[in-house]
Design an enzyme around this catalytic site. Sequence first.
Site, PDB file in Angstrom:
ATOM      1  CG  HIS A   1      -6.722  15.004 -20.439  1.00  0.00           C
ATOM      2  ND1 HIS A   1      -6.407  14.044 -19.523  1.00  0.00           N
ATOM      3  CD2 HIS A   1      -6.725  14.379 -21.641  1.00  0.00           C
ATOM      4  CE1 HIS A   1      -6.203  12.890 -20.133  1.00  0.00           C
ATOM      5  NE2 HIS A   1      -6.396  13.058 -21.424  1.00  0.00           N
TER       6      HIS A   1
HETATM    7  C1  UD1 Z   1      -5.320  14.076 -26.737  1.00  0.00           C
HETATM    8  C2  UD1 Z   1      -5.917  12.710 -27.061  1.00  0.00           C
HETATM    9  C3  UD1 Z   1      -6.291  12.006 -25.770  1.00  0.00           C
HETATM   10  C4  UD1 Z   1      -5.121  11.958 -24.807  1.00  0.00           C
HETATM   11  C5  UD1 Z   1      -4.543  13.352 -24.599  1.00  0.00           C
HETATM   12  C6  UD1 Z   1      -3.296  13.260 -23.788  1.00  0.00           C
HETATM   13  C7  UD1 Z   1      -7.163  12.590 -29.172  1.00  0.00           C
HETATM   14  C8  UD1 Z   1      -8.497  12.549 -29.791  1.00  0.00           C
HETATM   15  N1  UD1 Z   1      -7.119  12.836 -27.849  1.00  0.00           N
HETATM   16  O1  UD1 Z   1      -6.352  14.836 -26.120  1.00  0.00           O
HETATM   17  O2  UD1 Z   1      -6.689  10.673 -26.067  1.00  0.00           O
HETATM   18  O3  UD1 Z   1      -5.569  11.440 -23.593  1.00  0.00           O
HETATM   19  O4  UD1 Z   1      -4.222  13.930 -25.870  1.00  0.00           O
HETATM   20  O5  UD1 Z   1      -2.948  14.473 -23.218  1.00  0.00           O
HETATM   21  O6  UD1 Z   1      -6.186  12.388 -29.840  1.00  0.00           O
HETATM   22  N2  UD1 Z   1      -3.688  22.339 -26.576  1.00  0.00           N
HETATM   23  C9  UD1 Z   1      -2.793  23.352 -26.362  1.00  0.00           C
HETATM   24  N3  UD1 Z   1      -1.469  23.067 -26.478  1.00  0.00           N
HETATM   25  C10 UD1 Z   1      -0.996  21.838 -26.805  1.00  0.00           C
HETATM   26  C11 UD1 Z   1      -1.922  20.819 -27.036  1.00  0.00           C
HETATM   27  C12 UD1 Z   1      -3.260  21.089 -26.904  1.00  0.00           C
HETATM   28  O7  UD1 Z   1      -3.171  24.475 -26.053  1.00  0.00           O
HETATM   29  O8  UD1 Z   1       0.245  21.661 -26.882  1.00  0.00           O
HETATM   30  C13 UD1 Z   1      -5.127  22.630 -26.388  1.00  0.00           C
HETATM   31  C14 UD1 Z   1      -5.790  23.205 -27.645  1.00  0.00           C
HETATM   32  O9  UD1 Z   1      -6.757  24.114 -27.225  1.00  0.00           O
HETATM   33  C15 UD1 Z   1      -6.449  21.968 -28.242  1.00  0.00           C
HETATM   34  C16 UD1 Z   1      -6.857  21.193 -27.007  1.00  0.00           C
HETATM   35  O10 UD1 Z   1      -5.806  21.418 -26.071  1.00  0.00           O
HETATM   36  O11 UD1 Z   1      -7.552  22.289 -29.062  1.00  0.00           O
HETATM   37  C17 UD1 Z   1      -7.046  19.706 -27.227  1.00  0.00           C
HETATM   38  O12 UD1 Z   1      -5.872  19.115 -27.786  1.00  0.00           O
HETATM   39  P1  UD1 Z   1      -5.974  17.729 -28.606  1.00  0.00           P
HETATM   40  O13 UD1 Z   1      -4.611  17.253 -28.930  1.00  0.00           O
HETATM   41  O14 UD1 Z   1      -6.921  17.870 -29.712  1.00  0.00           O
HETATM   42  O15 UD1 Z   1      -6.655  16.749 -27.599  1.00  0.00           O
HETATM   43  P2  UD1 Z   1      -6.289  16.400 -26.095  1.00  0.00           P
HETATM   44  O16 UD1 Z   1      -7.429  16.823 -25.258  1.00  0.00           O
HETATM   45  O17 UD1 Z   1      -4.936  16.902 -25.791  1.00  0.00           O
HETATM   46  N1  UDP Z   2       1.792  13.736 -17.190  1.00  0.00           N
HETATM   47  C1  UDP Z   2       2.859  14.624 -17.082  1.00  0.00           C
HETATM   48  N2  UDP Z   2       2.611  15.911 -16.707  1.00  0.00           N
HETATM   49  C2  UDP Z   2       1.389  16.365 -16.412  1.00  0.00           C
HETATM   50  C3  UDP Z   2       0.290  15.457 -16.524  1.00  0.00           C
HETATM   51  C4  UDP Z   2       0.532  14.163 -16.926  1.00  0.00           C
HETATM   52  O1  UDP Z   2       4.009  14.233 -17.317  1.00  0.00           O
HETATM   53  O2  UDP Z   2       1.239  17.541 -16.085  1.00  0.00           O
HETATM   54  C5  UDP Z   2       2.052  12.364 -17.601  1.00  0.00           C
HETATM   55  C6  UDP Z   2       1.491  11.324 -16.667  1.00  0.00           C
HETATM   56  O3  UDP Z   2       2.396  11.046 -15.621  1.00  0.00           O
HETATM   57  C7  UDP Z   2       1.277  10.144 -17.597  1.00  0.00           C
HETATM   58  C8  UDP Z   2       0.902  10.801 -18.892  1.00  0.00           C
HETATM   59  O4  UDP Z   2       1.382  12.137 -18.821  1.00  0.00           O
HETATM   60  O5  UDP Z   2       2.469   9.419 -17.774  1.00  0.00           O
HETATM   61  C9  UDP Z   2      -0.584  10.793 -19.040  1.00  0.00           C
HETATM   62  O6  UDP Z   2      -0.963  11.663 -20.061  1.00  0.00           O
HETATM   63  P1  UDP Z   2      -2.406  12.292 -20.157  1.00  0.00           P
HETATM   64  O7  UDP Z   2      -3.064  12.300 -18.838  1.00  0.00           O
HETATM   65  O8  UDP Z   2      -2.241  13.577 -20.871  1.00  0.00           O
HETATM   66  O9  UDP Z   2      -3.141  11.327 -21.192  1.00  0.00           O
HETATM   67  P2  UDP Z   2      -3.779   9.866 -21.137  1.00  0.00           P
HETATM   68  O10 UDP Z   2      -2.879   8.952 -20.417  1.00  0.00           O
HETATM   69  O11 UDP Z   2      -5.119   9.999 -20.508  1.00  0.00           O
HETATM   70  O12 UDP Z   2      -3.936   9.542 -22.583  1.00  0.00           O
END
Ligand code: UD1
Ligand code: UDP
Length: 387
Positions: A222
């Site tokens: 991601h």
């Molecule tokens: C964010 C965090 C990242 C974390 C991750 C956990 C920042 C800069 N990044 O990244 O550190 O590891 O969350 O998962 O804060 N989207 C959906 N539905 C949702 C959420 C997101 O469709 O419910 C899609 C949208 O297209 C959005 C993209 O995901 O533009 C990115 O979402 P965003 O929250 O900006 O960043 P993450 O990649 O989720």
């Molecule tokens: N996780 C989850 N469902 C998923 C993928 C991840 O519950 O489909 C959980 C995972 O077990 C961990 C947390 O989400 O506890 C990690 O989140 P993510 O990988 O989105 O972000 P990061 O830790 O890199 O910020």
Amino acid sequence: MSKIKLLNIVGARPQIIKASAISRAVRNNFSDHFTEIIVHTGQHYDKDMSDIFFDELEIHKPDYNLGVGSAKHGRQTSMMITGIEDVILKEQPDCVILYGDTNSTLAGALAASKLHFPVIHIEAGLRSFNKRMPEEINRIMSDHSSTLLFAPTNAAFKNLMNEGFRPENSPPYTIDNPKIYLTGDIMYDNALFFAELAERKKTSFLDQLKIERDNYILATIHRDINTDNAERLETILTTFRSLAEEYSITFVLPLHPRTTVSLKTNLGTLYNELNDCRFIRIIHPVSYLEMILLEKNSRMIITDSGGVQKESHFFRKPCIVLRKETEWVELVKNGTAVLADADPSKIKSEFIRLLKNLPDFDYPGFYGDGKTAEFILEEIRLMFEKV
Ligand code: UD1
Ligand code: UDP
């Protein structure tokens, strides 16, 4: 004595999971001392990225949902700051608790510190030393706006000292006289608490996916470097496909919506081909209990996620990290995680080494004793007692 009012800021999936460890400890051991308010920025909003965790992990629904949604960094963060500022002014909490390193963390740090409310940062001190990562900026800014900083690992604690934080500071703690602690990791608290429950509650989940214990690879992707660059994403996924086919082993990919959007938009043909491949199982994001069940029973984990890297260690699985660097350096030093970036030959060689010839790894207790949330709450309690 009146209770200490904690205002928790969450927004992204892993923060909801992290907040559940603190909520559980408040409920079980500190209910006489604390009340909790939960503010959800709305950074994540799909049911399987947000609500599912509130339901499953028994945290009360957010008291406020700012509904910010997805946007570019500046716009998203500024909307969060505005919303959080209003809530802080209305609720007048004793302190604001932040988790991790997302834009929601940064917004909370800026809103609270400018209003002179003490910031408590859980998961402080982690550094990748790569400021092109949005998370690195968020971490540094949040740490330097905090009053209590809870570092989950030795490396994180050392990073804070290298940036001028002093463990010997004495109370009263303030933003100018902050206190740093070496704790464990609240995600380890969660893993211990939920692992057995996951086995019990999700007994049929592996069958539903038609996968067998120890006979599949769990992979997540991601990070923006991997999703927003179509070439890298294509390289990673085609490498997975060729390994899956060559070794007849299923790859399970619970895809983050960011990755699905990029795949459908930029690599539509590959997306269809992967869905047709009998060894590739692309699924929606799963619940936390489902995820830890998938982790516990996998043969190996391949990921760019911070949380999933650590969970690979909690569940004693080798891990290939799809990044050049990691904040969880102890895993790499230990040899149980290897950095492969998006380099197909490195991913392949590590995959083969770990699949065929699994070394007898040691999984030391890098992340505490499973009671980190209690330690943190006790220190917060003492801070307010001493003021
Ligand atoms: C964010 C965090 C990242 C974390 C991750 C956990 C920042 C800069 N990044 O990244 O550190 O590891 O969350 O998962 O804060 N989207 C959906 N539905 C949702 C959420 C997101 O469709 O419910 C899609 C949208 O297209 C959005 C993209 O995901 O533009 C990115 O979402 P965003 O929250 O900006 O960043 P993450 O990649 O989720
Ligand atoms: N996780 C989850 N469902 C998923 C993928 C991840 O519950 O489909 C959980 C995972 O077990 C961990 C947390 O989400 O506890 C990690 O989140 P993510 O990988 O989105 O972000 P990061 O830790 O890199 O910020």
